[in-house]
Design a protein around this motif. Sequence first.
Motif, PDB file in Angstrom:
ATOM      1  N   CYS A   1      64.909  13.853  -1.955  1.00 42.56           N
ATOM      2  CA  CYS A   1      65.922  14.299  -1.001  1.00 42.56           C
ATOM      3  C   CYS A   1      67.295  14.178  -1.660  1.00 42.56           C
ATOM      4  CB  CYS A   1      65.863  13.498   0.298  1.00 42.56           C
ATOM      5  SG  CYS A   1      66.256  11.753   0.114  1.00 42.56           S
ATOM      6  N   GLY A   2      68.267  14.785  -1.035  1.00 42.06           N
ATOM      7  CA  GLY A   2      69.617  14.755  -1.563  1.00 42.06           C
ATOM      8  C   GLY A   2      70.581  15.359  -0.571  1.00 42.06           C
ATOM      9  N   SER A   3      71.828  15.522  -1.005  1.00 41.52           N
ATOM     10  CA  SER A   3      72.862  16.051  -0.116  1.00 41.52           C
ATOM     11  C   SER A   3      73.576  17.225  -0.784  1.00 41.52           C
ATOM     12  CB  SER A   3      73.879  14.958   0.222  1.00 41.52           C
ATOM     13  OG  SER A   3      74.636  14.619  -0.936  1.00 41.52           O
ATOM     14  N   VAL A   4      74.225  18.008   0.042  1.00 42.26           N
ATOM     15  CA  VAL A   4      75.036  19.121  -0.468  1.00 42.26           C
ATOM     16  C   VAL A   4      76.138  18.569  -1.368  1.00 42.26           C
ATOM     17  CG1 VAL A   4      76.633  20.953   0.200  1.00 42.26           C
ATOM     18  CG2 VAL A   4      74.486  20.662   1.448  1.00 42.26           C
ATOM     19  N   ALA A   5      76.708  17.433  -1.003  1.00 40.49           N
ATOM     20  CA  ALA A   5      77.765  16.821  -1.816  1.00 40.49           C
ATOM     21  C   ALA A   5      77.255  16.479  -3.218  1.00 40.49           C
ATOM     22  CB  ALA A   5      78.312  15.572  -1.131  1.00 40.49           C
ATOM     23  N   GLU A   6      75.993  16.034  -3.307  1.00 36.26           N
ATOM     24  CA  GLU A   6      75.421  15.751  -4.623  1.00 36.26           C
ATOM     25  C   GLU A   6      75.255  17.034  -5.428  1.00 36.26           C
ATOM     26  OE1 GLU A   6      72.777  11.757  -3.746  1.00 36.26           O
ATOM     27  OE2 GLU A   6      71.909  13.720  -3.313  1.00 36.26           O
ATOM     28  N   CYS A   7      74.842  18.092  -4.784  1.00 38.41           N
ATOM     29  CA  CYS A   7      74.722  19.385  -5.473  1.00 38.41           C
ATOM     30  C   CYS A   7      76.083  19.846  -5.969  1.00 38.41           C
ATOM     31  CB  CYS A   7      74.098  20.431  -4.551  1.00 38.41           C
ATOM     32  SG  CYS A   7      72.367  20.125  -4.167  1.00 38.41           S
TER      33      CYS A   7
ATOM     34  N   LEU B   1      75.124  12.616 -14.280  1.00 41.07           N
ATOM     35  CA  LEU B   1      74.253  13.774 -14.072  1.00 41.07           C
ATOM     36  C   LEU B   1      72.789  13.332 -14.023  1.00 41.07           C
ATOM     37  CD1 LEU B   1      74.368  16.944 -13.940  1.00 41.07           C
ATOM     38  CD2 LEU B   1      73.996  16.906 -16.390  1.00 41.07           C
ATOM     39  N   LYS B   2      72.385  12.506 -14.985  1.00 39.86           N
ATOM     40  CA  LYS B   2      71.011  12.006 -15.016  1.00 39.86           C
ATOM     41  C   LYS B   2      70.702  11.157 -13.790  1.00 39.86           C
ATOM     42  CE  LYS B   2      71.085  10.141 -19.138  1.00 39.86           C
ATOM     43  NZ  LYS B   2      70.694   9.494 -20.401  1.00 39.86           N
ATOM     44  N   ASP B   3      71.660  10.341 -13.371  1.00 37.40           N
ATOM     45  CA  ASP B   3      71.442   9.487 -12.191  1.00 37.40           C
ATOM     46  C   ASP B   3      71.174  10.320 -10.942  1.00 37.40           C
ATOM     47  OD1 ASP B   3      71.734   7.143 -13.611  1.00 37.40           O
ATOM     48  OD2 ASP B   3      73.801   6.775 -12.951  1.00 37.40           O
ATOM     49  N   ILE B   4      71.971  11.351 -10.729  1.00 38.60           N
ATOM     50  CA  ILE B   4      71.795  12.184  -9.534  1.00 38.60           C
ATOM     51  C   ILE B   4      70.452  12.906  -9.594  1.00 38.60           C
ATOM     52  CG2 ILE B   4      72.671  14.173  -8.228  1.00 38.60           C
ATOM     53  CD1 ILE B   4      75.513  13.310  -9.149  1.00 38.60           C
ATOM     54  N   LEU B   5      70.133  13.483 -10.751  1.00 41.03           N
ATOM     55  CA  LEU B   5      68.862  14.189 -10.894  1.00 41.03           C
ATOM     56  C   LEU B   5      67.677  13.231 -10.735  1.00 41.03           C
ATOM     57  CD1 LEU B   5      69.716  16.589 -13.857  1.00 41.03           C
ATOM     58  CD2 LEU B   5      69.489  17.185 -11.433  1.00 41.03           C
ATOM     59  N   SER B   6      67.796  12.036 -11.283  1.00 41.69           N
ATOM     60  CA  SER B   6      66.732  11.036 -11.138  1.00 41.69           C
ATOM     61  C   SER B   6      66.556  10.636  -9.683  1.00 41.69           C
ATOM     62  CB  SER B   6      67.045   9.790 -11.973  1.00 41.69           C
ATOM     63  OG  SER B   6      66.995  10.074 -13.337  1.00 41.69           O
ATOM     64  N   ASN B   7      67.662  10.486  -8.981  1.00 39.28           N
ATOM     65  CA  ASN B   7      67.580  10.149  -7.553  1.00 39.28           C
ATOM     66  C   ASN B   7      66.909  11.270  -6.771  1.00 39.28           C
ATOM     67  OD1 ASN B   7      68.779   7.670  -7.911  1.00 39.28           O
ATOM     68  ND2 ASN B   7      70.808   8.352  -7.271  1.00 39.28           N
ATOM     69  N   HIS B   8      67.232  12.498  -7.083  1.00 41.12           N
ATOM     70  CA  HIS B   8      66.573  13.629  -6.418  1.00 41.12           C
ATOM     71  C   HIS B   8      65.077  13.590  -6.698  1.00 41.12           C
ATOM     72  CE1 HIS B   8      70.121  16.619  -5.644  1.00 41.12           C
ATOM     73  NE2 HIS B   8      70.386  15.395  -5.223  1.00 41.12           N
ATOM     74  N   GLN B   9      64.727  13.304  -7.948  1.00 37.98           N
ATOM     75  CA  GLN B   9      63.323  13.284  -8.327  1.00 37.98           C
ATOM     76  C   GLN B   9      62.587  12.128  -7.650  1.00 37.98           C
ATOM     77  OE1 GLN B   9      61.218  11.356 -10.688  1.00 37.98           O
ATOM     78  NE2 GLN B   9      59.626  12.860 -10.275  1.00 37.98           N
ATOM     79  N   THR B  10      63.199  10.974  -7.613  1.00 38.46           N
ATOM     80  CA  THR B  10      62.558   9.787  -7.042  1.00 38.46           C
ATOM     81  C   THR B  10      62.504   9.834  -5.520  1.00 38.46           C
ATOM     82  OG1 THR B  10      63.367   8.471  -8.902  1.00 38.46           O
ATOM     83  CG2 THR B  10      62.655   7.268  -6.959  1.00 38.46           C
ATOM     84  N   ASP B  11      63.632  10.201  -4.916  1.00 39.51           N
ATOM     85  CA  ASP B  11      63.745  10.151  -3.454  1.00 39.51           C
ATOM     86  C   ASP B  11      63.239  11.416  -2.759  1.00 39.51           C
ATOM     87  OD1 ASP B  11      64.976   7.727  -3.946  1.00 39.51           O
ATOM     88  OD2 ASP B  11      67.009   8.511  -3.677  1.00 39.51           O
TER      89      ASP B  11
END
Length: 92
Positions: free
Chosen positions: A24-30, A12-22
Amino acid sequence: MTLNHQHQLELLKDILSNHQTDCCGSVAECEQLERLVKSLMVNQHIHSSMKPLLENVYSYSQNGKNAGNLNQHIQSHQSQLSEWVADMNHFS
């Protein structure tokens, strides 16, 4: 293989951190965020004071997957993403 609650929190933290850093994200990540939060919400090892945080992440992920512009949605939540990850670090 089933992930225990610690692994779920890290993911969970990894995905949120990636969203914060990048920014951007994907529907699959959501959708993955939603699944992780649902699993953590019913886990007896998760402290009850973490539930509101998880509810916020769930709302963020639902709104994100339904957003017309997901990257804009992520960018508009930059400060919350940082706060959520920091708060999760206190619980883990």
